[in-house]
Scaffold this motif. Sequence first.
Motif, mmCIF file in Angstrom:
data_model
loop_
_atom_site.group_PDB
_atom_site.id
_atom_site.type_symbol
_atom_site.label_atom_id
_atom_site.label_comp_id
_atom_site.label_asym_id
_atom_site.label_seq_id
_atom_site.Cartn_x
_atom_site.Cartn_y
_atom_site.Cartn_z
ATOM 1 N N CYS A 13 -0.799 13.078 1.028
ATOM 2 C CA CYS A 13 -0.787 11.832 0.266
ATOM 3 C C CYS A 13 0.626 11.597 -0.260
ATOM 4 O O CYS A 13 1.173 12.441 -0.998
ATOM 5 N N ALA A 14 1.223 10.481 0.131
ATOM 6 C CA ALA A 14 2.557 10.102 -0.346
ATOM 7 C C ALA A 14 2.409 8.893 -1.262
ATOM 8 O O ALA A 14 1.841 7.864 -0.868
ATOM 9 N N ALA A 15 2.896 9.018 -2.465
ATOM 10 C CA ALA A 15 2.791 7.937 -3.461
ATOM 11 C C ALA A 15 4.121 7.198 -3.562
ATOM 12 O O ALA A 15 5.182 7.828 -3.722
ATOM 13 N N PHE A 16 4.081 5.859 -3.462
ATOM 14 C CA PHE A 16 5.272 5.024 -3.555
ATOM 15 C C PHE A 16 5.189 4.156 -4.820
ATOM 16 O O PHE A 16 4.098 3.883 -5.342
ATOM 17 N N ASP A 17 6.351 3.726 -5.279
ATOM 18 C CA ASP A 17 6.435 2.885 -6.473
ATOM 19 C C ASP A 17 5.672 1.582 -6.236
ATOM 20 O O ASP A 17 5.962 0.848 -5.288
ATOM 21 N N LEU A 18 4.684 1.313 -7.087
ATOM 22 C CA LEU A 18 3.817 0.155 -6.894
ATOM 23 C C LEU A 18 4.583 -1.157 -7.024
ATOM 24 O O LEU A 18 4.321 -2.121 -6.292
ATOM 25 N N ALA A 19 5.555 -1.212 -7.933
ATOM 26 C CA ALA A 19 6.316 -2.456 -8.129
ATOM 27 C C ALA A 19 7.109 -2.820 -6.880
ATOM 28 O O ALA A 19 7.167 -3.984 -6.479
ATOM 29 N N ARG A 20 7.745 -1.803 -6.279
ATOM 30 C CA ARG A 20 8.504 -2.066 -5.060
ATOM 31 C C ARG A 20 7.582 -2.492 -3.920
ATOM 32 O O ARG A 20 7.904 -3.383 -3.131
ATOM 33 N N CYS A 21 6.444 -1.827 -3.811
ATOM 34 C CA CYS A 21 5.517 -2.144 -2.710
ATOM 35 C C CYS A 21 4.953 -3.557 -2.847
ATOM 36 O O CYS A 21 4.745 -4.255 -1.853
ATOM 37 N N ASN A 22 4.683 -4.011 -4.099
ATOM 38 C CA ASN A 22 4.130 -5.349 -4.283
ATOM 39 C C ASN A 22 5.126 -6.428 -3.867
ATOM 40 O O ASN A 22 4.741 -7.511 -3.442
ATOM 41 N N GLY A 23 6.422 -6.132 -3.980
ATOM 42 C CA GLY A 23 7.429 -7.113 -3.578
ATOM 43 C C GLY A 23 7.971 -6.906 -2.181
ATOM 44 O O GLY A 23 8.937 -7.569 -1.787
ATOM 45 N N CYS A 24 7.366 -5.991 -1.426
ATOM 46 C CA CYS A 24 7.853 -5.686 -0.065
ATOM 47 C C CYS A 24 7.418 -6.768 0.908
ATOM 48 O O CYS A 24 6.254 -7.202 0.884
ATOM 49 N N PRO A 25 8.298 -7.237 1.811
ATOM 50 C CA PRO A 25 7.908 -8.255 2.795
ATOM 51 C C PRO A 25 6.891 -7.747 3.817
ATOM 52 O O PRO A 25 6.225 -8.543 4.488
ATOM 53 N N ASN A 26 6.787 -6.427 3.955
ATOM 54 C CA ASN A 26 5.826 -5.838 4.916
ATOM 55 C C ASN A 26 4.517 -5.434 4.232
ATOM 56 O O ASN A 26 3.735 -4.680 4.825
ATOM 57 N N ARG A 27 4.279 -5.916 3.031
ATOM 58 C CA ARG A 27 3.112 -5.450 2.277
ATOM 59 C C ARG A 27 1.807 -5.679 3.014
ATOM 60 O O ARG A 27 0.913 -4.830 3.007
ATOM 61 N N SER A 28 1.672 -6.824 3.707
ATOM 62 C CA SER A 28 0.399 -7.163 4.358
ATOM 63 C C SER A 28 0.114 -6.333 5.603
ATOM 64 O O SER A 28 -1.039 -6.237 6.037
ATOM 65 N N ILE A 29 1.151 -5.759 6.186
ATOM 66 C CA ILE A 29 0.953 -4.992 7.428
ATOM 67 C C ILE A 29 1.204 -3.498 7.225
ATOM 68 O O ILE A 29 1.193 -2.732 8.188
ATOM 69 N N CYS A 30 1.428 -3.078 6.000
ATOM 70 C CA CYS A 30 1.722 -1.672 5.713
ATOM 71 C C CYS A 30 0.420 -0.876 5.612
ATOM 72 O O CYS A 30 -0.567 -1.352 5.042
ATOM 73 N N PRO A 31 0.388 0.374 6.148
ATOM 74 C CA PRO A 31 -0.827 1.210 6.039
ATOM 75 C C PRO A 31 -1.047 1.774 4.645
ATOM 76 O O PRO A 31 -2.112 2.331 4.369
ATOM 77 N N GLY A 32 -0.040 1.661 3.749
ATOM 78 C CA GLY A 32 -0.217 2.149 2.389
ATOM 79 C C GLY A 32 -1.195 1.289 1.604
ATOM 80 O O GLY A 32 -1.209 0.059 1.732
ATOM 81 N N LYS A 33 -2.026 1.926 0.807
ATOM 82 C CA LYS A 33 -3.049 1.233 0.016
ATOM 83 C C LYS A 33 -2.665 1.248 -1.464
ATOM 84 O O LYS A 33 -2.323 2.304 -2.019
ATOM 85 N N ALA A 34 -2.724 0.074 -2.081
ATOM 86 C CA ALA A 34 -2.354 -0.035 -3.495
ATOM 87 C C ALA A 34 -3.409 0.589 -4.381
ATOM 88 O O ALA A 34 -4.614 0.399 -4.186
ATOM 89 N N GLY A 35 -2.957 1.371 -5.378
ATOM 90 C CA GLY A 35 -3.836 1.966 -6.369
ATOM 91 C C GLY A 35 -3.491 1.465 -7.755
ATOM 92 O O GLY A 35 -2.742 0.492 -7.922
ATOM 93 N N LYS A 36 -4.014 2.140 -8.790
ATOM 94 C CA LYS A 36 -3.749 1.703 -10.161
ATOM 95 C C LYS A 36 -2.326 2.030 -10.599
ATOM 96 O O LYS A 36 -1.675 1.256 -11.310
ATOM 97 N N LYS A 37 -1.790 3.191 -10.166
ATOM 98 C CA LYS A 37 -0.470 3.622 -10.617
ATOM 99 C C LYS A 37 0.580 3.585 -9.511
ATOM 100 O O LYS A 37 1.782 3.582 -9.808
ATOM 101 N N ALA A 38 0.152 3.605 -8.236
ATOM 102 C CA ALA A 38 1.110 3.647 -7.130
ATOM 103 C C ALA A 38 0.439 3.138 -5.858
ATOM 104 O O ALA A 38 -0.773 2.875 -5.828
#
Length: 581
Positions: free
Chosen positions: A424-449
Amino acid sequence: MIRYNDHKQQQLFDPWGNMSPKRRQMLGRSWPGLFKEHILPELPVSELSPFFNTGFGRPTKDLYTVVGVLILQQTHDLTDQEAVDQLSFNIQWHYALNIAEESDSAKYMCPKTLWTMRTIVAENGLEDILFNAGTQKLAEVFSVDTDKQRIDSVHIRSNMRRLGRINIFSKSIHRFLKNLKRHYSSRFETVENAITDRYLSENALACFAMVKPSQGQKTLEQVSTDLYGLIRQFKDCDEVQTMHSFKLLQRILDEQCIVSASGDDCQVTVKEPKQIPSDSLQNPSDPDASYSGHKGQGYQVQVMETYTDTDDKDQKARTLNLITHVAVERAHESDAKALLPAIESAQQRDLEPKQLLADSLYGSDENVATAKGNGVEVVAPPMGSEKEGTLGLSDFRLEKSGKVVSCPQGHAPIRVTKKKARYCAAFDLARCNGCPNRSICPGKAGKKASYLRFTDKQLRIALRRSDVDTDAFKDRYRWRAGVEATMSEFDRRTGVKRLRVRGYKAVRFSATLKALGLNILRAAAVMAAMLAGTPGQTDPKGGDYAGISVFKEQFWAAFAFLTRLLGCNPLFLGIYPKRCF
């Protein structure tokens, strides 16, 4: 009684000394010389001994000659009569089999004898022993490097006709009725006249072959009903149930039809083509053949060979690409199941590879992992690909340990954890929400990351998939394409794709010995390339036989002249050959 000549024993006089130097050199530098020197003495003729009486009966043909003819027949793709003719008159065959005497017992073989010996070898699977003995000898003589090999399969057909479903039904019923009439005439008399007229009349099968497409479904329903009626009629007859042709009827019913019971009545419904299994009966003449949706009816041969990763033409010509493994399978078998048995077979004969090139069908994660445990690196692209327009695990920068270095945008994860076989790799949620690839990324948003979760298997496949695009992988994998040329040569020189036999055992026999034959022809070409730069050398061991032959000819000619001059008859001396006079 068993009879064979020991070709490992050295001869006091050269039985081929009467040949001119040029012809002797031509034979020594081609496949007859290679076969005579290295293959013939190693033939395991002792494997045939248990099938003959050691002290009673008529003597067999020389077993070395018989086994050698079986190999040469498949190598040159000959019929039985053509093989007998070559044995009788072809000096190349005589030299290869070391037959110097002029007698029918040595140079003639009845086609029935050839057929009998082939049946013994095929029925008992002895062709594998012949292939292994010849291949190991060639690997030893030519110092073959087996570290790098490649594997692929080729589709082959037995001597059977391609039949549609109607013809499969009608021909099977015809064969059953014909055998029933021959062996159990009283049972045959109980069959309805309408059935016998439909399938045993002179033009019966021809009528089924000319069915119009518009009448195909109706005819198929009729033949399926007739087949089921025959099975019901003789289902309680033990003697009929033991017949091979009756068992084929039962097999066709199970594979092609659905029987539904409604009270005392039974209705037979023909299955849709997609419901029929790929290992169903393709022709009653060859019950072992199956079907591949990609290549069609028949069988397939798995071939593994060594290769040379160099562009130097001279080095290629002097290096033997040796087929180290050959296995015949039914056409529906998956290539994925053939990799590990091929590696195990090569390991048992000390011909195992360290690096094996294969296509994606062989390169499943299980195969790659198991082969690695056996010390073999399988180089193959992984099956499948990421969905178009999406990102996958292979788009992330990964390490073999499972550590995620960064995402496709170059951002490192906050932390990476592992529990058992899951990462399990956790990424910064703020950066991921503003990422242009957010809709096609395999990462799943959680409460903290945002979390990227994957398993050991997904990690291995992702690492392999990312490695496919590297120059290092492309440089190694480009040599796999050479196996396609091998398959073409296999068919072109031995006719393996269209055999003269039917049945799994006969097909296995032919394909295996043809692979050995291809090894012999390849080795002969390499031997000729090696000897091309050493004029006068006619033997792989390096003896200057051509020069010796010339000296002998000149010596005996001069000696004959002197004896005539002195007035004595040299024929009575018995110390030199008659050919000089």
